[in-house]
Design a protein around this motif. Structure first.
Motif, PDB file in Angstrom:
ATOM      1  N   UNK A 100       0.733  -1.384  -0.069  1.00  0.00           N
ATOM      2  CA  UNK A 100      -0.113   0.231  -0.041  1.00  0.00           C
ATOM      3  C   UNK A 100       0.814   1.169  -0.048  1.00  0.00           C
ATOM      4  N   UNK A 101       1.962   1.200  -0.468  1.00  0.00           N
ATOM      5  CA  UNK A 101       2.934   2.298  -0.435  1.00  0.00           C
ATOM      6  C   UNK A 101       3.023   3.264  -1.637  1.00  0.00           C
ATOM      7  N   UNK A 102       3.706   4.277  -1.287  1.00  0.00           N
ATOM      8  CA  UNK A 102       3.698   5.249  -2.859  1.00  0.00           C
ATOM      9  C   UNK A 102       5.190   5.306  -3.042  1.00  0.00           C
ATOM     10  N   UNK A 103       5.483   5.458  -4.556  1.00  0.00           N
ATOM     11  CA  UNK A 103       6.537   5.525  -5.277  1.00  0.00           C
ATOM     12  C   UNK A 103       7.310   4.081  -5.420  1.00  0.00           C
ATOM     13  N   UNK A 104       8.735   4.438  -5.342  1.00  0.00           N
ATOM     14  CA  UNK A 104       9.477   3.385  -5.664  1.00  0.00           C
ATOM     15  C   UNK A 104       9.778   2.361  -4.343  1.00  0.00           C
ATOM     16  N   UNK A 105       9.788   2.878  -3.296  1.00  0.00           N
ATOM     17  CA  UNK A 105       9.749   1.808  -2.009  1.00  0.00           C
ATOM     18  C   UNK A 105      11.381   2.052  -1.576  1.00  0.00           C
ATOM     19  N   UNK A 106      11.642   0.951  -0.524  1.00  0.00           N
ATOM     20  CA  UNK A 106      11.038  -0.219  -0.376  1.00  0.00           C
ATOM     21  C   UNK A 106       9.453  -0.272   0.286  1.00  0.00           C
ATOM     22  N   UNK A 107       8.936  -1.184   0.093  1.00  0.00           N
ATOM     23  CA  UNK A 107       7.585  -1.163   0.679  1.00  0.00           C
ATOM     24  C   UNK A 107       7.465  -2.694   1.423  1.00  0.00           C
ATOM     25  N   UNK A 108       6.608  -2.582   2.541  1.00  0.00           N
ATOM     26  CA  UNK A 108       5.969  -3.846   3.392  1.00  0.00           C
ATOM     27  C   UNK A 108       5.045  -4.350   2.604  1.00  0.00           C
ATOM     28  N   UNK A 109       5.188  -5.660   2.457  1.00  0.00           N
ATOM     29  CA  UNK A 109       4.147  -6.581   1.835  1.00  0.00           C
ATOM     30  C   UNK A 109       2.952  -6.741   2.490  1.00  0.00           C
ATOM     31  N   UNK A 110       1.672  -6.800   2.169  1.00  0.00           N
ATOM     32  CA  UNK A 110       0.661  -7.093   2.686  1.00  0.00           C
ATOM     33  C   UNK A 110       0.258  -8.669   2.755  1.00  0.00           C
ATOM     34  N   UNK A 111      -0.122  -9.089   4.036  1.00  0.00           N
ATOM     35  CA  UNK A 111      -0.325 -10.556   3.979  1.00  0.00           C
ATOM     36  C   UNK A 111      -1.715 -10.902   4.148  1.00  0.00           C
ATOM     37  N   UNK A 112      -2.567  -9.644   4.551  1.00  0.00           N
ATOM     38  CA  UNK A 112      -4.023  -9.999   4.659  1.00  0.00           C
ATOM     39  C   UNK A 112      -4.816 -10.187   3.663  1.00  0.00           C
ATOM     40  N   UNK A 113      -5.645 -11.240   3.540  1.00  0.00           N
ATOM     41  CA  UNK A 113      -6.543 -11.683   2.401  1.00  0.00           C
ATOM     42  C   UNK A 113      -7.729 -11.089   2.615  1.00  0.00           C
ATOM     43  N   UNK A 114      -8.439 -10.620   1.636  1.00  0.00           N
ATOM     44  CA  UNK A 114      -9.883 -10.081   1.623  1.00  0.00           C
ATOM     45  C   UNK A 114     -10.607 -10.771   0.605  1.00  0.00           C
ATOM     46  N   UNK A 139       4.052 -13.255   2.961  1.00  0.00           N
ATOM     47  CA  UNK A 139       3.499 -11.832   2.548  1.00  0.00           C
ATOM     48  C   UNK A 139       4.362 -11.683   1.204  1.00  0.00           C
ATOM     49  N   UNK A 140       3.865 -11.045   0.393  1.00  0.00           N
ATOM     50  CA  UNK A 140       4.496 -10.858  -0.859  1.00  0.00           C
ATOM     51  C   UNK A 140       4.193  -9.843  -1.911  1.00  0.00           C
ATOM     52  N   UNK A 141       4.867  -9.221  -2.543  1.00  0.00           N
ATOM     53  CA  UNK A 141       4.625  -8.103  -3.850  1.00  0.00           C
ATOM     54  C   UNK A 141       5.078  -8.914  -4.940  1.00  0.00           C
ATOM     55  N   UNK A 142       4.280  -8.510  -5.963  1.00  0.00           N
ATOM     56  CA  UNK A 142       4.528  -8.899  -7.531  1.00  0.00           C
ATOM     57  C   UNK A 142       4.313 -10.323  -7.377  1.00  0.00           C
ATOM     58  N   UNK A 143       3.414 -10.795  -6.667  1.00  0.00           N
ATOM     59  CA  UNK A 143       2.952 -12.437  -6.949  1.00  0.00           C
ATOM     60  C   UNK A 143       1.895 -12.515  -8.113  1.00  0.00           C
ATOM     61  N   UNK A 144       1.608 -13.764  -8.342  1.00  0.00           N
ATOM     62  CA  UNK A 144       0.276 -13.963  -9.026  1.00  0.00           C
ATOM     63  C   UNK A 144      -0.379 -15.044  -8.559  1.00  0.00           C
TER      64      UNK A 144
END
Length: 416
Positions: A100-114, A139-144
């Motif tokens: 949920x970050x802005x810009x290039x980061x680094x950012x923390x990955x979201x683990x919550x599922x909705x 928790x991960x970013x750029x997953x599929x």
């Protein structure tokens, strides 16, 4: 199976279906009608007019499909009912990962599922997303993500094998852990939509972030992505029954190293669209692979627009590709393009309201809708907005906003 008795069936389903029918009329030539003094058998009960439909409506598509897998007699009378349920029921929509970050980061990955449940997205667009109790194990970013729809294969007469219980499972693949560590992951995890539980699976053969993935021909397919500064020009598939990964033919040289692209599965084939190559050039190329029998990828007509960080969703013989960046532009796109798998032709459809990149997209057969979720808008602000495209009317409308703004995540639609 035929030794089951009437008492084993849910009473509300029987009441709904039978109405004024007496047990003596069950099955026409059934046990009671033939004068045999015994309780009606399973065949007697389910052959009563309208009863199979009532049982299916009471039990739902998943339970009815399990019954079809367990008994040929049940499959004969419940099969069409399940197909009707699947065609006329809205799916649950799940979102995973991202940040949920802005810009290039680094950012923390979201683990919550909705999840957005069917009752929560009526035509008015009202409703809300629900956080599930069990977060992602990784928790991960750029997953599929890809949904293995075992119901389809049961209805086509195939057994579920070792994965029979997971008739609507979601597989989350790859990505990176966020924060200071952006190393690509090979992690593969399965979410059981029936139990709400996660299972860690054998890892992919190759670490990949910002990869392309989709379900096709009963397999979970992954291609391309990022591994460090490189884009692996490879593809692989996970067999849910064998619980093992195997290589797929390498995508074409022209686009094999694609990352930040989009993938879709349709009619036993895996499709890849757009993305960027090793030189950070946005791609307009498209290709497909016959997952079970294909020895090589087939190049398809190029998309009208080159785009990267886009999304795709298949629906009734067409694949809808949305959003992303255009080549040489850093402004998100609001364009929607449609590929017809039968004719190989592209068409440009109505644009959506909020341009976005690193978005997710899903399709809902019931109602003929394509939804775009989250992503980053202008100035790389994360978005929680959801928009819904009616493929018949050709118009967009608002849908319930996600509970969290997120980009670089993934979404699936699952019939439960």
């Amino acid at each position: 199976g035929t030794s089951s008795r009437l008492k084993d069936f849910p009473r509300p389903a029987l009441d709904l279906a039978l109405g004024p029918l007496s047990l003596g009329t069950l099955g026409g030539g059934g046990a009671m009608a033939s004068g045999v003094d015994r309780p009606p058998s399973l065949d007697d009960v389910l052959n009563a007019p309208g009863l199979a439909v009532a049982v299916g409506l009471f039990s739902g598509a998943r339970a009815s499909c399990r019954a079809c897998a367990a008994s040929k007699a049940l499959a004969e009378v419940l099969g069409e009912c399940v197909r009707s349920l699947r065609a006329n029921c809205r799916p649950h929509i799940y979102v995973f990962g991202g940040h949920g970050g802005r810009g290039q980061g680094p950012h923390d990955a979201i683990s919550e599922v909705h999840v957005l449940r069917p009752a929560e997205y009526p035509q008015s667009g009202a409703g809300h997303w629900e956080a599930l109790p069990a977060p992602m194990p990784t928790a991960r970013i750029g997953c599929a993500a890809a949904a293995w729809d075992g119901q389809v294969y049961v209805l086509e007469g195939h057994g579920g094998g070792a994965d029979e219980a997971a008739l609507a499972a979601v597989y989350v693949l790859g990505g990176h852990g966020g924060g200071a560590d952006e190393a690509a992951l090979a992690a593969a995890e399965r979410f059981d939509t029936a139990t709400g539980e996660w299972e860690v699976l054998p890892p992919m053969r190759q670490e990949r972030s910002f990869l392309q993935a989709a379900a096709a021909a009963g397999l979970i397919c992954a291609a391309g992505g990022l591994f460090g500064a490189e884009a692996p020009a490879s593809a692989e598939a996970f067999d849910p029954a064998a619980r093992a990964w195997r290589p797929l033919p390498t995508p074409s040289t022209a686009a094999g190293a694609r990352r930040h692209g989009a993938a879709a599965g349709a009619a036993g084939a895996l499709y890849l669209f757009g993305g960027e190559d090793a030189g950070y050039r946005s791609l307009a190329s498209a290709e497909r692979l016959d997952v079970l029998g294909g020895q090589a990828w087939e190049m398809l007509p190029c998309m009208p627009s080159a785009r990267t960080a886009c999304a795709a969703a298949p629906l009734e013989g067409r694949i809808y590709v949305l959003g992303g960046y255009a080549h040489g532009m850093q402004r998100p796109l609001d364009t929607l393009e449609c590929f017809c798998t039968a004719t190989g032709l592209w068409s440009t459809l109505a644009s959506f309201e909020h341009p976005r990149v690193e978005l997710a997209a899903v399709a809902c057969a019931c109602g003929g809708e394509v939804l775009v979720l989250g992503g980053a808008t202008h100035a790389m602000r994360c978005s929680a907005s959801v928009e819904c495209f009616d493929v018949v009317a050709g118009k967009w409308r608002s849908a319930p906003k996600m509970s969290l703004a997120r980009r670089g995540g993934c979404a699936v639609a699952v019939l439960c």
